[in-house]
Scaffold this active site. Structure first.
Site, PDB file in Angstrom:
ATOM      1  N   HIS A   1       1.031  -1.535  -0.428  1.00  0.00           N
ATOM      2  CA  HIS A   1       0.428   0.071   0.060  1.00  0.00           C
ATOM      3  C   HIS A   1       0.629   1.428   0.100  1.00  0.00           C
ATOM      4  O   HIS A   1       1.752   1.088   1.221  1.00  0.00           O
ATOM      5  CB  HIS A   1      -1.005  -0.430   1.359  1.00  0.00           C
ATOM      6  CG  HIS A   1      -1.966   1.041   1.247  1.00  0.00           C
ATOM      7  ND1 HIS A   1      -1.608   1.974   2.124  1.00  0.00           N
ATOM      8  CD2 HIS A   1      -2.726   1.634   0.367  1.00  0.00           C
ATOM      9  CE1 HIS A   1      -2.498   2.925   2.354  1.00  0.00           C
ATOM     10  NE2 HIS A   1      -3.277   2.882   1.167  1.00  0.00           N
TER      11      HIS A   1
ATOM     12  N   CYS B   1     -17.021  21.035  20.321  1.00  0.00           N
ATOM     13  CA  CYS B   1     -17.208  20.348  21.377  1.00  0.00           C
ATOM     14  C   CYS B   1     -16.908  21.159  22.784  1.00  0.00           C
ATOM     15  O   CYS B   1     -15.489  21.697  23.120  1.00  0.00           O
ATOM     16  CB  CYS B   1     -17.671  19.151  22.013  1.00  0.00           C
ATOM     17  SG  CYS B   1     -17.651  18.371  23.710  1.00  0.00           S
TER      18      CYS B   1
ATOM     19  N   HIS C   1      -7.628   6.866  -4.502  1.00  0.00           N
ATOM     20  CA  HIS C   1      -8.421   5.731  -4.503  1.00  0.00           C
ATOM     21  C   HIS C   1      -8.952   5.373  -5.805  1.00  0.00           C
ATOM     22  O   HIS C   1      -8.765   4.394  -6.480  1.00  0.00           O
ATOM     23  CB  HIS C   1      -8.842   5.270  -3.392  1.00  0.00           C
ATOM     24  CG  HIS C   1      -7.382   5.574  -2.504  1.00  0.00           C
ATOM     25  ND1 HIS C   1      -7.515   6.537  -1.661  1.00  0.00           N
ATOM     26  CD2 HIS C   1      -6.500   4.534  -2.132  1.00  0.00           C
ATOM     27  CE1 HIS C   1      -6.640   5.922  -1.061  1.00  0.00           C
ATOM     28  NE2 HIS C   1      -6.588   4.887  -0.529  1.00  0.00           N
TER      29      HIS C   1
ATOM     30  N   ARG D   1     -21.256  14.204  19.346  1.00  0.00           N
ATOM     31  CA  ARG D   1     -21.541  13.770  20.729  1.00  0.00           C
ATOM     32  C   ARG D   1     -23.104  14.251  21.303  1.00  0.00           C
ATOM     33  O   ARG D   1     -23.742  14.707  20.752  1.00  0.00           O
ATOM     34  CB  ARG D   1     -20.782  15.502  21.472  1.00  0.00           C
ATOM     35  CG  ARG D   1     -21.400  16.239  22.509  1.00  0.00           C
ATOM     36  CD  ARG D   1     -20.513  15.320  23.460  1.00  0.00           C
ATOM     37  NE  ARG D   1     -20.274  16.198  25.183  1.00  0.00           N
ATOM     38  CZ  ARG D   1     -21.617  15.316  26.158  1.00  0.00           C
ATOM     39  NH1 ARG D   1     -21.960  13.866  25.670  1.00  0.00           N
ATOM     40  NH2 ARG D   1     -21.578  15.894  27.392  1.00  0.00           N
TER      41      ARG D   1
ATOM     42  N   TYR E   1     -21.017  22.982  30.995  1.00  0.00           N
ATOM     43  CA  TYR E   1     -20.650  24.091  29.940  1.00  0.00           C
ATOM     44  C   TYR E   1     -20.719  25.636  30.497  1.00  0.00           C
ATOM     45  O   TYR E   1     -21.121  26.815  30.085  1.00  0.00           O
ATOM     46  CB  TYR E   1     -21.731  24.016  29.034  1.00  0.00           C
ATOM     47  CG  TYR E   1     -21.924  22.345  28.349  1.00  0.00           C
ATOM     48  CD1 TYR E   1     -20.799  21.980  27.647  1.00  0.00           C
ATOM     49  CD2 TYR E   1     -23.436  21.679  27.846  1.00  0.00           C
ATOM     50  CE1 TYR E   1     -20.825  20.667  26.973  1.00  0.00           C
ATOM     51  CE2 TYR E   1     -23.035  20.441  27.742  1.00  0.00           C
ATOM     52  CZ  TYR E   1     -22.102  19.994  26.872  1.00  0.00           C
ATOM     53  OH  TYR E   1     -21.970  18.820  26.098  1.00  0.00           O
TER      54      TYR E   1
END
Lengths: 559, 559
Positions: free
Chosen positions: A129, A274, A153, A227, A412
């Site tokens: 490869h 996030c 590819h 998430r 948060y």
């Protein structure tokens, strides 16, 4: 998802050639000397190092001018013919489930991968490869999303090689995209690609390896971090409806998905991150509570849907109401054991701002939202922390108050490094909305061995800032800040602040001395407000491990 | 300027009492026990430590709840009678010019000060002064602006003491506010208060001592830092006119000052900061080119004038033009030797944004703009670096291009720490607009000796962030970041981000050990995007010494 015509075309033409190895790998016929394609280039003002190649098929390729060749999309009939083979069911071969395939992810069990409907044992191909053992990232899973990133590819030669390793068919029943164990609340989760490294399985939270992030300006849906706070709801889009309530007004607007789609359709390319991205670095200073995210709890996608501003207007929100209401709340369809739904809110100015670009998205990168990303409708709040980009949206409430949900009130939020679980008072800190400026090194990966070429190594990463701020500079050092090297931008959104919603991908040729054997690399970004990252995690540490935007520092070995 | 009714009232009621010394100094009659005034307090939601006292005369006093007393404005007839004396010309006493007074600024020459029209020799009073040798800050100059900060002085008792030290009258001709030497381009500069420490005299650039900044939420005009790039133009307001041009439109709008005043009048309280504020700290790392500013090249004032948005509309700018034009340029009346005018520009979105609050100001803190601050008209661009808040405004041009002035193109830009004068390319960096989050310790001053009380010292300062971001937290440490103490906010603007234009004044009772003798104090602020300050100047150093927002660190002696 990129298998539809549009998505496929987009990814098949986004190519960069970085190493001679890769250049050798591509067939000469699909290379185009720079002196030819340069003539077709349109230089983006101010960013002379990035050229825009209009390839004449309604799609575009970005390439670095200092490279010798650009790989051209090979969209020939030959490629399409070879590609079809992978779609065919071969009656002479056995059938395997994805679960069986996933067991074959190491040399002992042999390395199996899938592509479309084919199952392939590529163990004996790995040493051949040209991309080296990168192929192992797909071991036990599908190569499809990687080929979207490395579209080299997609030519008949490669497809032909692959078919030689075919050992079976993927079970057609696997097209049902869900898991089937009905014994727990997570019984009906969508299938995910094996490349997603779970930080938690129930609820599902996962990121892809960070080195993949910088391979494309747009993150393929399958590689986009997930998430979830709760089980993924299973919503029937034909019976779905979205409720819009304005506090104090008797009438509520209810929209089916079809009705929502009748609003003008907007697309916005925006990074979603996030609040806990890069938490694993902060944890090293002192433990924090939270998922152990690496630097890949972030992705950049093109989201399409209706304008929240226009939907709220339709629901009866007037200019003069804007002083009365302060927040727009979002309630979701995902619920906990007690039936409480996930919820969050954003300030009303952001929701109604012409330049806020908040949309009720039903598409991600040109296809319906995947279940993990909020099917059928989520809100996209560009420049604002992921937690407010509520998925599986059920209700919108225009209110004088913030959402009272746990995630808005008691999660948060940022605190001082000296605030601990005994002294924390969540009412004292504002809920995170816009995120601060950050950056991360994605290539090389920490503790890997990098080959020094001409006294340099190549470092690549992303940088982003919340609130629509642009990235104006990324500095990289290998000598602890004695000398800083300004990175080149590989790809950036042409939008100016304060509507610059996408990340910037950067690359830096960093001078190093091979004799050093080991080197520590730091990166820091500067945004259009000239805010920059703090140096260390020590002084921004916080008990929930959010807002982890200190300098990214990794150590690599040199050879 | 605060001698007019409105200004005077505002400052005479803004009082805080910090030490018992000062409490003793005020007459009991003007003290009000907390249990009384607290009843009149209105707690601002979310900031219980700040109370708002409506004193019943249409003005307000902010005070800290944990203090025992609040000094009440003493606006009695007695005070007003005593105050008048200082305004009277005493025929039995000699007359002095400000220049003569300024020579008496040390004990050898004796300490003279002025108040209104009186000249006073206060040498023998200094040891009795309850505020200690702070009085020396006014030595050789006027005490008036200090009394605006410390309005405890404005009572008949103090005024009566002062008159005892009267030795003369200020020359009435001094009311002409200009200097008179006509031999150079700086021949016609306005008079400035001696407290302004010049970083450069021609052009005049000066700041007041930083410890004064935190004495009032609003900076008195006389103490407001001055940043001039060229000589101050002498503009006749009766013949003044402002031209507004929209590129590509044949008609130009011209407005006299009176015509400008006919537009609706808006007031905005906004902090203006020089990009070079705190440059003297960066210079310690490695020399930079620029004025050696301390931490006081910043001030907060209430600016009043017409809305730029409305004036541009009147000039013919339509919604649909907004895509065509990108910038709004400002040309000033101050010119260099070649006749080139000072100029700058801002992005058009900021100029026309409803929430941008950009005004064409003709008043500063309730009086016409002082000459040093742009008389008769300047633009106030809240949240944006001082350099774009163009003074002595002559022309506005709506354009597809940025201002081509030196100050927009080849100055006021940020660069990497490794960029030097050989490699700098100004076209590569964007012009500074919004400034990053910063903070500074104003009290105690560096290297001073501080008395430890109950194991604590009091640290006070300001914090601010550009772009209308609010300050959400200030952390202070005396042990190199091992423990951080969250400061209390003394005064903050109630406006939310992204329209939070004023600085936040903070105070922190910092635990220290007296045995340490010496302590290094650090402060850092966090804004509503949770951006925070970088730790050190090393990694943000830039050749022009702008954007100096690293942690502020000072050393003080303990006793």
């Amino acid at each position: 998802m990129f298998r539809n015509k549009l998505g496929c075309y987009i990814f098949r033409v986004c190519n960069w050639i970085y190493t001679h190895k890769q250049v050798k790998y591509t067939k000469p016929s699909i290379l185009m000397p720079q002196n030819q394609w340069n003539k077709k280039c349109h230089h983006i003002t101010g960013y002379p190092h990035i050229s825009l190649l209009a390839a004449g098929f309604g799609f575009i390729t970005y390439s670095l001018c200092d490279m010798k060749y650009v790989v051209y999309a090979d969209d020939s009939q030959d490629t399409r013919d070879e590609d079809k083979k992978a779609n065919l069911f071969d009656n002479n071969l056995p059938t395997y489930s994805t679960s069986e395939v996933s067991k074959h992810s190491n040399y002992k069990e042999r390395i199996w991968v899938t592509y479309k409907n084919g199952v392939y044992d590529v163990t004996d191909f790995i040493h051949e490869h040209p991309g080296g053992d990168q192929i192992l990232m797909a071991a036990g899973g599908a190569v499809d999303p990687f080929w979207m990133l490395y579209s080299v590819h997609l030519n008949p030669h490669v497809l032909n090689i692959l078919e030689k390793y075919r050992i079976g068919n993927l079970d057609p029943k696997e097209n049902n995209d869900n898991t089937s164990d009905m014994s727990d609340p997570y019984s009906n989760e969508p299938k995910r690609h094996v490349i997603l490294k779970p930080a938690c399985v129930k609820p599902f939270n996962a990121e892809s390896p960070e080195q993949l992030l910088v391979e494309n300006f747009i993150t393929p849906n399958e590689l986009f971090y997930v998430r979830n706070h709760l089980p993924v709801p299973d919503i029937d889009s034909t019976t779905y409806s979205l409720e819009i309530e304005i506090e104090g007004k008797s009438k509520t607007l209810t929209l089916t998905l079809d009705e929502l789609k009748k609003f003008p359709k907007y697309s916005v390319t925006a990074t979603v991150m996030c609040a806990g991205n890069r938490r694993s670095e902060m944890t090293k200073i002192k433990p924090v509570k939270g998922l152990n995210w690496g630097a890949a709890a972030v992705g950049n996608a093109t989201w399409s849907g209706a304008s929240l501003r226009e939907v709220l207007k339709k629901a009866g929100l007037n200019e003069k109401d804007l002083d009365k209401y302060k927040h727009v709340q979002f309630e979701a369809f995902d619920t906990d054991a007690t039936g409480s739904a996930y919820g969050a809110s954003i300030p009303i100015w952001k929701a109604v701002d012409r330049r806020g670009d908040v949309i009720l998205a039903y598409e991600m990168n040109g296809v319906p939202l995947p279940r993990d990303h909020g099917f059928p409708v989520r809100v996209i709040v560009p420049g604002v922390v992921g937690a407010r980009n509520v998925k599986w949206l059920g209700k919108i409430i225009v209110s004088s108050e913030e959402s009272q949900s746990h995630w808005q009130q008691n999660d948060y939020k940022g605190f001082s490094p000296s605030t601990d679980w005994d002294t924390v008072d969540y009412s004292k800190s504002p809920s995170i909305q816009e995120l601060p400026v950050t950056s991360a090194i994605c290539q090389p990966i920490p503790n890997s061995t990098v080959t020094v070429e001409n006294g340099q190594i190549t470092v690549r990463g992303y940088a982003w800032s919340g609130g629509g701020q642009d990235i104006v500079r990324v500095d990289v050092t290998s000598d602890g800040g004695k000398t800083w090297h300004v990175a080149n931008f590989e790809h950036r959104d042409p939008q100016n602040a304060p509507q610059h919603w996408s990340w910037t991908l950067w690359t830096c040729k960093l001078p190093v001395s091979k004799e050093d054997k080991k080197v520590e690399i730091w990166a820091k970004a500067v945004d259009s407000s000239y805010n920059t990252q703090p140096e260390s995690f020590e002084n921004i540490w916080n008990l929930r491990g959010v807002l982890n935007n200190a300098y990214h520092r990794i150590t690599v070995n040199l050879e």
